[in-house]
Scaffold this motif. Structure first.
Motif, PDB file in Angstrom:
ATOM      1  N   LEU A  21       0.833  -1.192   0.000  1.00 48.26           N
ATOM      2  CA  LEU A  21       0.000   0.000   0.000  1.00 48.26           C
ATOM      3  C   LEU A  21       0.873   1.249   0.000  1.00 48.26           C
ATOM      4  O   LEU A  21       1.812   1.371   0.799  1.00 48.26           O
ATOM      5  CB  LEU A  21      -0.907  -0.006   1.225  1.00 48.26           C
ATOM      6  CG  LEU A  21      -2.134   0.895   1.195  1.00 48.26           C
ATOM      7  CD1 LEU A  21      -3.106   0.453   0.110  1.00 48.26           C
ATOM      8  CD2 LEU A  21      -2.828   0.888   2.546  1.00 48.26           C
ATOM      9  N   SER A  22       0.561   2.188  -0.904  1.00 46.86           N
ATOM     10  CA  SER A  22       1.356   3.409  -1.039  1.00 46.86           C
ATOM     11  C   SER A  22       0.439   4.598  -1.274  1.00 46.86           C
ATOM     12  O   SER A  22      -0.697   4.456  -1.730  1.00 46.86           O
ATOM     13  CB  SER A  22       2.346   3.299  -2.207  1.00 46.86           C
ATOM     14  OG  SER A  22       3.220   2.209  -2.054  1.00 46.86           O
ATOM     15  N   THR A  23       0.960   5.797  -0.983  1.00 45.11           N
ATOM     16  CA  THR A  23       0.240   7.034  -1.258  1.00 45.11           C
ATOM     17  C   THR A  23       1.134   7.960  -2.073  1.00 45.11           C
ATOM     18  O   THR A  23       2.362   7.881  -2.016  1.00 45.11           O
ATOM     19  CB  THR A  23      -0.172   7.747   0.040  1.00 45.11           C
ATOM     20  OG1 THR A  23       0.999   8.071   0.801  1.00 45.11           O
ATOM     21  CG2 THR A  23      -1.073   6.859   0.886  1.00 45.11           C
ATOM     22  N   SER A  24       0.492   8.843  -2.829  1.00 46.67           N
ATOM     23  CA  SER A  24       1.229   9.810  -3.638  1.00 46.67           C
ATOM     24  C   SER A  24       0.435  11.101  -3.742  1.00 46.67           C
ATOM     25  O   SER A  24      -0.767  11.076  -4.030  1.00 46.67           O
ATOM     26  CB  SER A  24       1.507   9.252  -5.037  1.00 46.67           C
ATOM     27  OG  SER A  24       2.158  10.228  -5.840  1.00 46.67           O
ATOM     28  N   ALA A  25       1.094  12.225  -3.527  1.00 44.34           N
ATOM     29  CA  ALA A  25       0.431  13.523  -3.650  1.00 44.34           C
ATOM     30  C   ALA A  25       0.372  13.988  -5.092  1.00 44.34           C
ATOM     31  O   ALA A  25      -0.518  14.759  -5.460  1.00 44.34           O
ATOM     32  CB  ALA A  25       1.155  14.564  -2.797  1.00 44.34           C
ATOM     33  N   ASP A  26       1.308  13.507  -5.927  1.00 45.01           N
ATOM     34  CA  ASP A  26       1.405  14.010  -7.300  1.00 45.01           C
ATOM     35  C   ASP A  26       1.374  12.918  -8.366  1.00 45.01           C
ATOM     36  O   ASP A  26       1.467  13.205  -9.557  1.00 45.01           O
ATOM     37  CB  ASP A  26       2.676  14.837  -7.473  1.00 45.01           C
ATOM     38  CG  ASP A  26       3.951  14.070  -7.117  1.00 45.01           C
ATOM     39  OD1 ASP A  26       3.874  12.845  -6.869  1.00 45.01           O
ATOM     40  OD2 ASP A  26       5.025  14.705  -7.078  1.00 45.01           O
ATOM     41  N   GLY A  27       1.257  11.651  -7.958  1.00 46.71           N
ATOM     42  CA  GLY A  27       1.266  10.552  -8.914  1.00 46.71           C
ATOM     43  C   GLY A  27       2.641  10.184  -9.415  1.00 46.71           C
ATOM     44  O   GLY A  27       2.754   9.297 -10.271  1.00 46.71           O
ATOM     45  N   ILE A  28       3.649  10.809  -8.897  1.00 47.56           N
ATOM     46  CA  ILE A  28       5.022  10.552  -9.352  1.00 47.56           C
ATOM     47  C   ILE A  28       5.882  10.004  -8.221  1.00 47.56           C
ATOM     48  O   ILE A  28       6.553   8.983  -8.370  1.00 47.56           O
ATOM     49  CB  ILE A  28       5.643  11.841  -9.935  1.00 47.56           C
ATOM     50  CG1 ILE A  28       4.838  12.302 -11.157  1.00 47.56           C
ATOM     51  CG2 ILE A  28       7.107  11.608 -10.304  1.00 47.56           C
ATOM     52  CD1 ILE A  28       5.261  13.640 -11.706  1.00 47.56           C
ATOM     53  N   THR A  29       5.850  10.670  -7.092  1.00 49.84           N
ATOM     54  CA  THR A  29       6.618  10.237  -5.929  1.00 49.84           C
ATOM     55  C   THR A  29       5.700   9.480  -4.978  1.00 49.84           C
ATOM     56  O   THR A  29       4.617   9.977  -4.620  1.00 49.84           O
ATOM     57  CB  THR A  29       7.229  11.444  -5.200  1.00 49.84           C
ATOM     58  OG1 THR A  29       8.058  12.172  -6.109  1.00 49.84           O
ATOM     59  CG2 THR A  29       8.059  10.985  -4.013  1.00 49.84           C
ATOM     60  N   TRP A  30       6.142   8.289  -4.572  1.00 51.52           N
ATOM     61  CA  TRP A  30       5.300   7.417  -3.759  1.00 51.52           C
ATOM     62  C   TRP A  30       5.895   7.202  -2.379  1.00 51.52           C
ATOM     63  O   TRP A  30       7.121   7.104  -2.224  1.00 51.52           O
ATOM     64  CB  TRP A  30       5.112   6.070  -4.445  1.00 51.52           C
ATOM     65  CG  TRP A  30       4.301   6.179  -5.696  1.00 51.52           C
ATOM     66  CD1 TRP A  30       4.760   6.441  -6.954  1.00 51.52           C
ATOM     67  CD2 TRP A  30       2.880   6.070  -5.804  1.00 51.52           C
ATOM     68  NE1 TRP A  30       3.721   6.487  -7.846  1.00 51.52           N
ATOM     69  CE2 TRP A  30       2.546   6.262  -7.177  1.00 51.52           C
ATOM     70  CE3 TRP A  30       1.856   5.809  -4.901  1.00 51.52           C
ATOM     71  CZ2 TRP A  30       1.237   6.210  -7.639  1.00 51.52           C
ATOM     72  CZ3 TRP A  30       0.546   5.757  -5.357  1.00 51.52           C
ATOM     73  CH2 TRP A  30       0.247   5.958  -6.718  1.00 51.52           C
ATOM     74  N   GLU A  31       5.015   7.117  -1.385  1.00 54.00           N
ATOM     75  CA  GLU A  31       5.417   6.854  -0.008  1.00 54.00           C
ATOM     76  C   GLU A  31       4.735   5.570   0.462  1.00 54.00           C
ATOM     77  O   GLU A  31       3.509   5.449   0.402  1.00 54.00           O
ATOM     78  CB  GLU A  31       5.022   8.022   0.894  1.00 54.00           C
ATOM     79  CG  GLU A  31       5.415   7.841   2.346  1.00 54.00           C
ATOM     80  CD  GLU A  31       5.035   9.038   3.202  1.00 54.00           C
ATOM     81  OE1 GLU A  31       5.042   8.903   4.437  1.00 54.00           O
ATOM     82  OE2 GLU A  31       4.709  10.098   2.633  1.00 54.00           O
ATOM     83  N   LYS A  32       5.532   4.613   0.923  1.00 52.90           N
ATOM     84  CA  LYS A  32       4.974   3.343   1.383  1.00 52.90           C
ATOM     85  C   LYS A  32       4.236   3.532   2.703  1.00 52.90           C
ATOM     86  O   LYS A  32       4.665   4.267   3.579  1.00 52.90           O
ATOM     87  CB  LYS A  32       6.090   2.306   1.571  1.00 52.90           C
ATOM     88  CG  LYS A  32       6.830   1.949   0.288  1.00 52.90           C
ATOM     89  CD  LYS A  32       5.944   1.194  -0.686  1.00 52.90           C
ATOM     90  CE  LYS A  32       6.723   0.742  -1.904  1.00 52.90           C
ATOM     91  NZ  LYS A  32       5.874   0.060  -2.896  1.00 52.90           N
TER      92      LYS A  32
END
Length: 299
Positions: free
Chosen positions: A159-170
């Motif tokens: 599961l990951s999140t991204s504010a811009d669709g480019i950089t992802w945070e697990k």
């Protein structure tokens, strides 16, 4: 009815030519209240075509109905469904945004596509006609994907999140969601898992189990044009339908879908009861009474 194998997702097929929809349901709330697409001739779906349907979307303003399938994105608003995308992409993950022209997707390239396998996160800014690469090409197949007011939440084995669709945070979450349900107007996200419903209030960064929630395979918010959604719809593995009016904290059973569900979407409807559409093994069905009854969504 024999309970279905939970999270055996979207393996049945139905003829997309049989998925024509009539939309007599009123979509008002309960209170008053950039790449250019090439000029091409849209392909219609042949009658014999059968599809895996991975997602269903109904635009709350135009009532346009879209099906994200194994062979691309189809507009099923009119009698004959029409393929929207110029590229054939198996859209395993698909989510709309606050802009009706902007969609995000993920999955695998189809015949003739120049996209890598898996396609990673892709975006359309012309309502699904063309798609651009954003991130994770050749790395991620996001089977679960949803938008929130702070970006995207996605699952590709992690599961990951991204504010811009480019950089992802697990995320630190260890569960495997079958479906992620967010909305661009709120930070609340729901996730269906084999262990029960999970809920986030910060766009997927942290999660907690929802006590006493029914075990559900599909879930969706029911947005309205006037406000951020608090109504949600859930469907259990046996087809039973549940409604929440407090953004997923508590649930009330309403009815049942009698065919195997492949995808779910909902909008605010009449009398404070959400309007619901489901893609099933036998075609698209709809409910205008909050899931108490369903019928074929045919003209």
């Amino acid at each position: 009815m024999t309970p279905r194998n939970i999270f055996l997702r979207k393996n049945t097929r139905f003829s997309i030519a049989g998925a024509t929809l009539a939309l007599p349901l009123a979509l008002a709330g309960c209170t008053s209240a950039t790449t250019s697409a090439p000029e091409t001739t849209p392909a219609t779906a042949p009658a014999a075509t059968s599809q895996h349907v991975h997602g269903i979307y109904v635009d709350q303003v135009s009532s346009k109905v879209l099906l994200a399938t194994h062979e691309g994105l189809y507009d099923a608003t009119s009698k004959t469904p029409v393929k929207v995308s110029t590229d054939t992409i198996d859209l395993m993950g698909f989510t709309p945004t606050a802009d009706p022209e902007v969609f995000y997707g993920s999955g695998h390239p189809g015949p003739g596509s120049a996209l890598p396998n898996p396609v990673g996160l892709i975006r359309s800014t012309d309502a699904g006609k063309t798609w651009e690469r954003l991130s994770r090409q050749g790395k991620s197949d996001f089977h679960a994907l949803s938008a929130t007011d702070h970006g995207l939440v996605a699952f590709d084995g992690k599961l990951s999140t991204s504010a811009d669709g480019i950089t992802w945070e697990k995320s630190s979450a260890s569960f495997s969601p079958a479906v992620l349900a967010g909305n661009p107007a709120t930070s609340v996200v729901l996730a269906t898992t084999q262990q029960g419903l999970q809920r986030s209030i910060n766009s997927g960064k942290t999660w907690g189990a929802v006590p006493d929630a029914p075990l559900m395979q599909f879930v969706a918010f029911a947005p309205s044009p006037e406000k951020a959604p608090t109504d949600a719809v859930g469907i259990a593995p046996d087809g039973s339908v549940h409604i929440s009016t407090d953004a997923g904290l508590t649930w009330t059973p309403t009815g049942r879908v009698e065919s195997e569900v492949q995808a779910l979407t909902a909008l605010a409807g009449d009398s404070c009861k959400p309007a619901i559409w489901v893609s099933t093994a036998t075609g698209v069905q709809s409910s205008s009474d909050g899931g108490a009854t369903f019928g074929p969504a045919t003209p």
